[in-house]
Write an enzyme that holds these catalytic residues in place. Sequence first.
Site, PDB file in Angstrom:
ATOM      1  N   GLY A 164       5.280  -1.011 -13.829  1.00  0.00           N
ATOM      2  CA  GLY A 164       4.683  -2.343 -13.861  1.00  0.00           C
ATOM      3  C   GLY A 164       3.731  -2.455 -12.687  1.00  0.00           C
ATOM      4  O   GLY A 164       4.150  -2.748 -11.569  1.00  0.00           O
ATOM      5  N   SER A 170       1.314  -4.284 -10.541  1.00  0.00           N
ATOM      6  CA  SER A 170       1.006  -5.713 -10.370  1.00  0.00           C
ATOM      7  C   SER A 170      -0.306  -5.928  -9.634  1.00  0.00           C
ATOM      8  O   SER A 170      -0.766  -7.057  -9.499  1.00  0.00           O
ATOM      9  CB  SER A 170       2.132  -6.367  -9.577  1.00  0.00           C
ATOM     10  OG  SER A 170       2.136  -5.842  -8.258  1.00  0.00           O
ATOM     11  N   GLY A 171      -0.878  -4.838  -9.120  1.00  0.00           N
ATOM     12  CA  GLY A 171      -2.080  -4.993  -8.308  1.00  0.00           C
ATOM     13  C   GLY A 171      -1.760  -5.161  -6.839  1.00  0.00           C
ATOM     14  O   GLY A 171      -2.629  -5.433  -6.018  1.00  0.00           O
ATOM     15  N   GLY A 172      -0.500  -4.978  -6.486  1.00  0.00           N
ATOM     16  CA  GLY A 172      -0.079  -5.039  -5.082  1.00  0.00           C
ATOM     17  C   GLY A 172       0.200  -3.648  -4.543  1.00  0.00           C
ATOM     18  O   GLY A 172       0.235  -2.671  -5.305  1.00  0.00           O
ATOM     19  N   VAL A 173       0.453  -3.578  -3.233  1.00  0.00           N
ATOM     20  CA  VAL A 173       0.651  -2.264  -2.600  1.00  0.00           C
ATOM     21  C   VAL A 173       1.972  -1.618  -3.028  1.00  0.00           C
ATOM     22  O   VAL A 173       2.058  -0.397  -3.188  1.00  0.00           O
ATOM     23  CB  VAL A 173       0.542  -2.363  -1.053  1.00  0.00           C
ATOM     24  CG1 VAL A 173       1.667  -3.196  -0.465  1.00  0.00           C
ATOM     25  CG2 VAL A 173       0.516  -0.974  -0.407  1.00  0.00           C
ATOM     26  N   ASP A 174       3.017  -2.421  -3.237  1.00  0.00           N
ATOM     27  CA  ASP A 174       4.346  -1.862  -3.518  1.00  0.00           C
ATOM     28  C   ASP A 174       4.382  -1.111  -4.850  1.00  0.00           C
ATOM     29  O   ASP A 174       4.855   0.018  -4.928  1.00  0.00           O
ATOM     30  CB  ASP A 174       5.398  -2.974  -3.502  1.00  0.00           C
ATOM     31  CG  ASP A 174       5.486  -3.658  -2.134  1.00  0.00           C
ATOM     32  OD1 ASP A 174       5.225  -2.981  -1.125  1.00  0.00           O
ATOM     33  OD2 ASP A 174       5.809  -4.862  -2.082  1.00  0.00           O
ATOM     34  N   MET A 230       1.013  -6.692 -16.458  1.00  0.00           N
ATOM     35  CA  MET A 230       1.478  -7.803 -17.281  1.00  0.00           C
ATOM     36  C   MET A 230       0.647  -9.036 -17.005  1.00  0.00           C
ATOM     37  O   MET A 230       0.605  -9.509 -15.885  1.00  0.00           O
ATOM     38  CB  MET A 230       2.923  -8.147 -16.937  1.00  0.00           C
ATOM     39  CG  MET A 230       3.908  -7.093 -17.299  1.00  0.00           C
ATOM     40  SD  MET A 230       5.544  -7.505 -16.635  1.00  0.00           S
ATOM     41  CE  MET A 230       5.742  -6.212 -15.432  1.00  0.00           C
ATOM     42  N   CYS A 278      12.273 -14.238 -14.158  1.00  0.00           N
ATOM     43  CA  CYS A 278      11.164 -13.388 -14.563  1.00  0.00           C
ATOM     44  C   CYS A 278      11.614 -11.925 -14.631  1.00  0.00           C
ATOM     45  O   CYS A 278      11.247 -11.199 -15.553  1.00  0.00           O
ATOM     46  CB  CYS A 278      10.022 -13.553 -13.566  1.00  0.00           C
ATOM     47  SG  CYS A 278       8.574 -12.654 -14.032  1.00  0.00           S
ATOM     48  N   GLY A 292       7.923  -2.059  -8.138  1.00  0.00           N
ATOM     49  CA  GLY A 292       7.791  -1.908  -6.684  1.00  0.00           C
ATOM     50  C   GLY A 292       8.775  -2.763  -5.907  1.00  0.00           C
ATOM     51  O   GLY A 292       8.452  -3.302  -4.850  1.00  0.00           O
ATOM     52  N   CYS A 331       6.168 -15.974  -9.579  1.00  0.00           N
ATOM     53  CA  CYS A 331       6.103 -14.643 -10.143  1.00  0.00           C
ATOM     54  C   CYS A 331       4.958 -14.566 -11.155  1.00  0.00           C
ATOM     55  O   CYS A 331       5.000 -15.215 -12.194  1.00  0.00           O
ATOM     56  CB  CYS A 331       7.444 -14.404 -10.818  1.00  0.00           C
ATOM     57  SG  CYS A 331       7.566 -12.954 -11.803  1.00  0.00           S
TER      58      CYS A 331
END
Length: 396
Positions: A8, A10-14, A34, A101, A125, A201
């Site tokens: 998944g 998310s567009g984040g670093v994790d 998503m 979520c 992440g 979320c």
Amino acid sequence: MKKRVIVGLSGGVDSSVAAYLLKEQGYEVIGLFMKNWHDDSVTISDECPWLDDSNDAMLVAEKLGIPFQTVDLSEQYKSRIVDYMFNEYEKGRTPNPDILCNREIKFDVFMKIALDLGADYVATGHYCRKGSIKKDGKDVFQLLAGKDNNKDQSYFLCQLSQEQLAKALFPIGELQKPEVREIAAKADLITADKKDSQGLCFIGKVRLPDFLQQQLKPKDGVIVEIPKDHLYYKTRQDAFSSKAEELQYLSRKADYALEDGEVVGKHQGAHYFTKGQRKGLSVGGKVEPLFVIDTNVQDNVIYTGQGKQHPGLYKKALFVSNDELHWVRPDLALKVDETLEVLARIRYRQALEKATLYKVDSGMYVEFENMQSAITEGQFVAWYLEDELVGSGVIS
């Protein structure tokens, strides 16, 4: 055959580093973003958060050389999360959309899509770890706290089932946040220095009152201040016929009335407020700030008390009804009259506190060793054995 993992993204670093690590470990990795929200009218900033995020997720996938696509889950998100939230707020409870979520979207709808695409696992992440033990010849999966104490997110996954855990991977659970950023920088990922997201979320930076006002109409009500020396706090019952009776007493909801205090202000709707809240009351001229100690959505009244130490904020026990009780480890579930000493928390980032679980016919009591501030109906209590989260429930 390489095992296939769908991350998944998310567009984040994790989640970016989760994908990178899995690829390094030899998995066949696919990135899925998503999209859970369409209505940008309630987000705080003008920029469209999910668009930026999906763009970053796509660039990470490109950099890692993995396939990428976006799935639109906004319909399921609205029916399973948003409608549930409004429903809970209307009842005067405070839901936790992030926990829902994970249970309803990431590890249910999303996981089903991933498995249909031939995935062996779904990875996120999250800062938590997965363990497994053999019990009666069967694999039992464990949800363990992340190694980074500051970032441990096991609480947000407290509603996962054995079936969901079996198919889940948490690649960054052993790492500290600075290590994650370092890996992202070395791999030249665009998300290396990206700030952690705030807000609901997947919805982005949402103004919760604005968001609620779309569904729950504002209506004028009064703010009542209850004095610290109110008779309710002075009368104590000491003799009980059973432990269950004592627990019922300790976890009871205060029953305030208008005449118990003085009207000190007005508000736009009791359902916008939650226990322990300080912001948004707009009542000045007090020695100490006012905190919400209770809300009555039927009569549309907010009860408040002065200062963090106001006795109306504190309780020692809470109750979870059977239909809102969940064991991540069903093999450890208590039978009626059984007890278990655990560590528990009633909100994310709260330090774990010593507590005892007491199973009764109608559900379960959680009695803490120390008084707890702002135990809030609708929020989740989660309990641990050492660093393993074994169960959770909605506070009733």
